[in-house]
Design a protein around this motif. Structure first.
Motif, PDB file in Angstrom:
ATOM      1  N   ALA A 253       0.841  -1.206   0.000  1.00  0.00           N
ATOM      2  CA  ALA A 253       0.000   0.000   0.000  1.00  0.00           C
ATOM      3  C   ALA A 253       0.873   1.252   0.000  1.00  0.00           C
ATOM      4  CB  ALA A 253      -0.914  -0.009   1.214  1.00  0.00           C
ATOM      5  N   ILE A 254       1.912   1.222   0.829  1.00  0.00           N
ATOM      6  CA  ILE A 254       2.793   2.393   0.909  1.00  0.00           C
ATOM      7  C   ILE A 254       3.569   2.579  -0.393  1.00  0.00           C
ATOM      8  CG2 ILE A 254       4.795   3.393   2.090  1.00  0.00           C
ATOM      9  CD1 ILE A 254       3.864   1.780   4.605  1.00  0.00           C
ATOM     10  N   GLU A 255       4.120   1.482  -0.885  1.00  0.00           N
ATOM     11  CA  GLU A 255       4.926   1.575  -2.104  1.00  0.00           C
ATOM     12  C   GLU A 255       4.106   1.989  -3.314  1.00  0.00           C
ATOM     13  OE1 GLU A 255       6.848  -2.219  -2.171  1.00  0.00           O
ATOM     14  OE2 GLU A 255       8.493  -1.545  -0.863  1.00  0.00           O
ATOM     15  N   GLU A 256       2.914   1.439  -3.407  1.00  0.00           N
ATOM     16  CA  GLU A 256       2.070   1.765  -4.558  1.00  0.00           C
ATOM     17  C   GLU A 256       1.605   3.209  -4.513  1.00  0.00           C
ATOM     18  OE1 GLU A 256      -0.949  -1.228  -4.708  1.00  0.00           O
ATOM     19  OE2 GLU A 256       0.418  -2.724  -5.601  1.00  0.00           O
ATOM     20  N   THR A 257       1.278   3.652  -3.340  1.00  0.00           N
ATOM     21  CA  THR A 257       0.860   5.048  -3.201  1.00  0.00           C
ATOM     22  C   THR A 257       1.999   5.974  -3.603  1.00  0.00           C
ATOM     23  OG1 THR A 257      -0.570   4.441  -1.360  1.00  0.00           O
ATOM     24  CG2 THR A 257      -0.063   6.782  -1.619  1.00  0.00           C
ATOM     25  N   ALA A 258       3.187   5.632  -3.129  1.00  0.00           N
ATOM     26  CA  ALA A 258       4.348   6.451  -3.467  1.00  0.00           C
ATOM     27  C   ALA A 258       4.594   6.438  -4.970  1.00  0.00           C
ATOM     28  CB  ALA A 258       5.577   5.944  -2.722  1.00  0.00           C
ATOM     29  N   ALA A 259       4.475   5.261  -5.553  1.00  0.00           N
ATOM     30  CA  ALA A 259       4.722   5.131  -6.987  1.00  0.00           C
ATOM     31  C   ALA A 259       3.725   5.948  -7.797  1.00  0.00           C
ATOM     32  CB  ALA A 259       4.650   3.661  -7.396  1.00  0.00           C
TER      33      ALA A 259
ATOM     34  N   ALA B 263       7.253   7.298   3.790  1.00  0.00           N
ATOM     35  CA  ALA B 263       7.354   6.488   5.012  1.00  0.00           C
ATOM     36  C   ALA B 263       7.690   7.332   6.247  1.00  0.00           C
ATOM     37  CB  ALA B 263       8.406   5.399   4.830  1.00  0.00           C
ATOM     38  N   GLN B 264       8.563   8.298   6.064  1.00  0.00           N
ATOM     39  CA  GLN B 264       8.945   9.097   7.233  1.00  0.00           C
ATOM     40  C   GLN B 264       7.778   9.925   7.798  1.00  0.00           C
ATOM     41  OE1 GLN B 264      11.154   7.714   8.835  1.00  0.00           O
ATOM     42  NE2 GLN B 264      12.105   9.518   9.730  1.00  0.00           N
ATOM     43  N   PRO B 265       7.065  10.669   6.934  1.00  0.00           N
ATOM     44  CA  PRO B 265       5.909  11.404   7.465  1.00  0.00           C
ATOM     45  C   PRO B 265       4.901  10.465   8.125  1.00  0.00           C
ATOM     46  CG  PRO B 265       6.475  12.207   5.293  1.00  0.00           C
ATOM     47  CD  PRO B 265       7.316  10.992   5.521  1.00  0.00           C
ATOM     48  N   LEU B 266       4.723   9.314   7.505  1.00  0.00           N
ATOM     49  CA  LEU B 266       3.795   8.335   8.057  1.00  0.00           C
ATOM     50  C   LEU B 266       4.263   7.909   9.449  1.00  0.00           C
ATOM     51  CD1 LEU B 266       1.500   6.258   7.855  1.00  0.00           C
ATOM     52  CD2 LEU B 266       3.076   4.766   6.589  1.00  0.00           C
ATOM     53  N   ARG B 267       5.545   7.667   9.560  1.00  0.00           N
ATOM     54  CA  ARG B 267       6.120   7.240  10.828  1.00  0.00           C
ATOM     55  C   ARG B 267       5.904   8.298  11.906  1.00  0.00           C
ATOM     56  NH1 ARG B 267      10.773   5.240   9.247  1.00  0.00           N
ATOM     57  NH2 ARG B 267      10.385   3.104   9.942  1.00  0.00           N
ATOM     58  N   VAL B 268       6.144   9.529  11.545  1.00  0.00           N
ATOM     59  CA  VAL B 268       5.969  10.604  12.524  1.00  0.00           C
ATOM     60  C   VAL B 268       4.497  10.704  12.931  1.00  0.00           C
ATOM     61  CG1 VAL B 268       6.168  13.082  12.941  1.00  0.00           C
ATOM     62  CG2 VAL B 268       7.950  11.894  11.646  1.00  0.00           C
ATOM     63  N   ALA B 269       3.641  10.542  11.951  1.00  0.00           N
ATOM     64  CA  ALA B 269       2.213  10.652  12.240  1.00  0.00           C
ATOM     65  C   ALA B 269       1.738   9.576  13.207  1.00  0.00           C
ATOM     66  CB  ALA B 269       1.413  10.576  10.942  1.00  0.00           C
ATOM     67  N   VAL B 270       2.225   8.350  13.022  1.00  0.00           N
ATOM     68  CA  VAL B 270       1.706   7.267  13.865  1.00  0.00           C
ATOM     69  C   VAL B 270       2.515   6.992  15.136  1.00  0.00           C
ATOM     70  CG1 VAL B 270       0.584   6.167  11.901  1.00  0.00           C
ATOM     71  CG2 VAL B 270       2.878   5.420  12.602  1.00  0.00           C
ATOM     72  N   THR B 271       3.766   7.461  15.153  1.00  0.00           N
ATOM     73  CA  THR B 271       4.558   7.199  16.365  1.00  0.00           C
ATOM     74  C   THR B 271       4.894   8.471  17.133  1.00  0.00           C
ATOM     75  OG1 THR B 271       6.763   7.469  15.376  1.00  0.00           O
ATOM     76  CG2 THR B 271       5.711   5.309  15.142  1.00  0.00           C
ATOM     77  N   GLY B 272       4.798   9.603  16.441  1.00  0.00           N
ATOM     78  CA  GLY B 272       5.124  10.867  17.101  1.00  0.00           C
ATOM     79  C   GLY B 272       6.592  11.210  17.011  1.00  0.00           C
ATOM     80  N   THR B 273       7.405  10.233  16.522  1.00  0.00           N
ATOM     81  CA  THR B 273       8.842  10.489  16.409  1.00  0.00           C
ATOM     82  C   THR B 273       9.350  10.005  15.067  1.00  0.00           C
ATOM     83  OG1 THR B 273       9.683   8.361  17.155  1.00  0.00           O
ATOM     84  CG2 THR B 273       9.013   9.904  18.856  1.00  0.00           C
ATOM     85  N   SER B 274      10.593  10.283  14.780  1.00  0.00           N
ATOM     86  CA  SER B 274      11.147   9.859  13.497  1.00  0.00           C
ATOM     87  C   SER B 274      11.887   8.531  13.602  1.00  0.00           C
ATOM     88  CB  SER B 274      12.086  10.942  12.964  1.00  0.00           C
ATOM     89  OG  SER B 274      13.080  11.217  13.917  1.00  0.00           O
ATOM     90  N   VAL B 275      11.781   7.884  14.748  1.00  0.00           N
ATOM     91  CA  VAL B 275      12.481   6.612  14.929  1.00  0.00           C
ATOM     92  C   VAL B 275      11.523   5.526  15.392  1.00  0.00           C
ATOM     93  CG1 VAL B 275      14.244   5.406  16.249  1.00  0.00           C
ATOM     94  CG2 VAL B 275      14.651   7.752  15.495  1.00  0.00           C
ATOM     95  N   SER B 276      11.537   4.427  14.675  1.00  0.00           N
ATOM     96  CA  SER B 276      10.705   3.286  15.071  1.00  0.00           C
ATOM     97  C   SER B 276      11.171   2.080  14.255  1.00  0.00           C
ATOM     98  CB  SER B 276       9.232   3.583  14.795  1.00  0.00           C
ATOM     99  OG  SER B 276       8.890   3.285  13.452  1.00  0.00           O
ATOM    100  N   PRO B 277      10.604   0.915  14.519  1.00  0.00           N
ATOM    101  CA  PRO B 277      10.955  -0.247  13.695  1.00  0.00           C
ATOM    102  C   PRO B 277      10.554   0.034  12.251  1.00  0.00           C
ATOM    103  CG  PRO B 277       9.849  -0.950  15.687  1.00  0.00           C
ATOM    104  CD  PRO B 277       9.740   0.529  15.643  1.00  0.00           C
TER     105      PRO B 277
END
Length: 467
Positions: A406-412, A422-436
């Motif tokens: 889903a992420i790759e296709e949207t980006a494409a 992926a990074q904005p998504l990560r910040v949105a769901v975790t609140g930080t720029s670091v996660s698995p």
RNA sequence: GCUCCCUUCGUCUAGCGGUCAAGGACGUUGCCCUCUCACGGCGAAAACACGAGUUCGAGUCUCGUAGGGAGCACCA
């Protein structure tokens, strides 16, 4: 003869990493030789011994798996036996009562010191027949000759007996002192090998004399060097000397602590990684170094990471749960622990890191990391995130493959790199720029939580657009 | 002060007279990999405290110097 070693801490301070290393070496030596390992608590100093310190010894050894075959024995419970030995020594004439005033002894010491001599008792009462039962009891140290210790680590160490004075083996109140209790216990417990810190090396000739007086053979000795803090100074509370259990609370694994300690002052060629079985098989006093070693927290961390990565997920569940609960987390509000561990153990240094970096899976965050939000939650990415939200919403099966696609296709479709999305998504769901990795992060978070947080992130960007 | 112990990269260490222009590991650092952090891969810098001996030859043996540490309690 069964090889028998012992660990004999005194519970006057919290058992620290140095004490544990001594215990480990004794334990390994016994296990290597298929022998016995005994725990003995040397608590004859009632004024300074505490129950809390005893508890740390017991809990610490249990945590690390240094199980003992006998004990714990408490010296305070063996008073009768010590009295018996003192009477025996008195009877045989190896000791004598001394009623010299403390002031007089003090004076002799000071005089010797100012003369440039070693401060020691002059044997004043040795030939006197003091019968005063309130007097201390001193040991008749041989005046001439040498005492040779064939130490397993230090080699041959020679002491002139004339350097030693008549030490006190029983106080005025009749209670025995350290050098006496150690000898009686080591004798009674049939200790064959004493492995202890080299701060005891100077006590050893005295103890050998007492063994001789008792007609017993002294054990083999191995005096291991002390360990120092990273600055090369004596261990202090700041260095974790506050107690071994601190390592548990900081998220270290027993295997890592043990592996770290076994290589501190001991080596086996170039080998760095030792399982418990490995160290038992390889350990030998021959490999022990003679010089003091400084502890190196980075290496401990490296080992901890190693053991974390290679640990079975289920063995980490309980300690991680404890740490998460310490952070006030309700385990029902997030992913299954085993799933969580499976992704986190490869990227964290300690269980505590793992716990701290997993909080967002359980608790919603109130604020975003300021820098991360500023950098990634920007209007340029708004349409992409909205498109992604739609794609994620439609997923029937919430698994890594689908999420990733889903992420790759949207980006494409929007002709941007995956990372830009992926990074904005990560910040949105975790609140930080670091996660698995992002797919693992979303999967563990769950579809509902992901969409809710993503929605909130999009709203924030929209707010930015309009202002 | 006296007695005892110690001294190889920043740290843990290998080294047991020639194979050492000193090897490994952590850390540091360059590059690669990469959705972040991390992992991983390939490199790099980095040490025999000093001085005398012994020896054909010394990081390895001896002595001394310097520097660390421990002990010298009616503490353990």
């Amino acid at each position: 003869m069964t090889i028998t070693t012992r660990f004999a801490p005194s519970p006057t301070g919290l058992l620290h990493i140095g004490g544990i290393r001594t215990a480990l070496f004794s334990w390994l030596f016994a296990r290597h030789h298929n022998g016995k390992f005994i725990l003995r608590i040397e608590d004859t100093d009632r004024a300074r011994s505490t129950d809390a310190a005893v508890q740390v010894i017991l809990d610490g050894m249990a945590w690390l798996g240094l199980e003992y075959d006998a004990g714990p024995f408490y010296q305070t419970e063996r008073a009768e036996r010590y009295n018996e030995v003192i009477a025996q020594l008195l009877e045989a004439g190896h000791v004598y009562r001394c009623n010299c005033a403390k002031e007089r002894v003090e004076q002799i010491r000071n005089a010797a010191l100012s003369r440039g001599d070693k401060p020691r008792y002059d044997g004043h009462c040795r030939s006197l027949k003091v019968t005063d039962t309130n007097a201390v009891i001193r040991f008749k140290t041989p005046v001439h000759g040498q005492t040779i210790i064939d130490d397993q680590v230090q080699g041959k160490v020679i002491f002139e007996n004339s350097e030693l004075d008549d030490l006190i083996i029983a106080r005025a109140d009749g209670s025995p002192t350290y050098n006496l209790t150690v000898v009686v216990d080591d004798m009674d417990m049939a200790i064959t090998d004493v492995i202890r810190g080299d701060d005891h090396l100077n006590n050893t000739p005295r103890q050998i004399h007492i063994f001789n007086a008792l007609g017993a053979n002294p054990p083999n000795y191995a005096h291991i060097p002390m360990i120092l803090n990273p600055e090369g100074k004596k261990l202090s509370k700041r260095d974790g000397a506050s107690g071994v259990l601190a390592y548990r609370d900081q998220g270290y694994l027993p295997a890592a602590v043990l592996n770290y300690l076994v290589r501190l002052g001991w080596s086996y060629g170039d080998q760095e990684i030792f399982s418990i079985a490995d160290m038992i098989a390889a350990f030998d006093t021959k490999g022990i170094n003679k010089s003091a070693a400084s502890i190196n927290p980075e290496k401990l961390l490296w080992l901890n990471r190693h053991y974390l990565k290679n640990a079975e997920n289920k063995t980490l569940a309980k300690p991680l749960a404890d740490l998460l609960q310490n952070l006030g987390i309700n385990l029902n509000n997030g992913p299954d622990l085993i799933d969580l561990i499976d992704v986190q153990k490869h990227r964290t240094e300690t269980l505590r890191d793992m716990a701290e970096q997993s909080v967002f899976f359980y608790n919603d965050f109130e604020t975003y990391d300021e820098h991360a939000a500023k950098k990634h939650l920007r209007p340029v990415i708004l349409t992409a995130l909205q498109a992604l939200q739609g794609a994620l919403q439609q997923l029937q099966d919430w698994n890594n493959n689908n999420i990733k696609r889903a992420i790759e296709e949207t980006a494409a479709q929007l002709e941007i790199k995956t990372g830009r999305l992926a990074q904005p998504l990560r910040v949105a769901v975790t609140g930080t720029s670091v996660s698995p990795s992002i797919d693992d992060t979303l999967r563990l978070l769950g579809q509902e939580k992901t969409l809710r947080r993503l929605h909130k992130g999009i709203a924030l960007i929209e707010l930015r657009c309009s202002s």
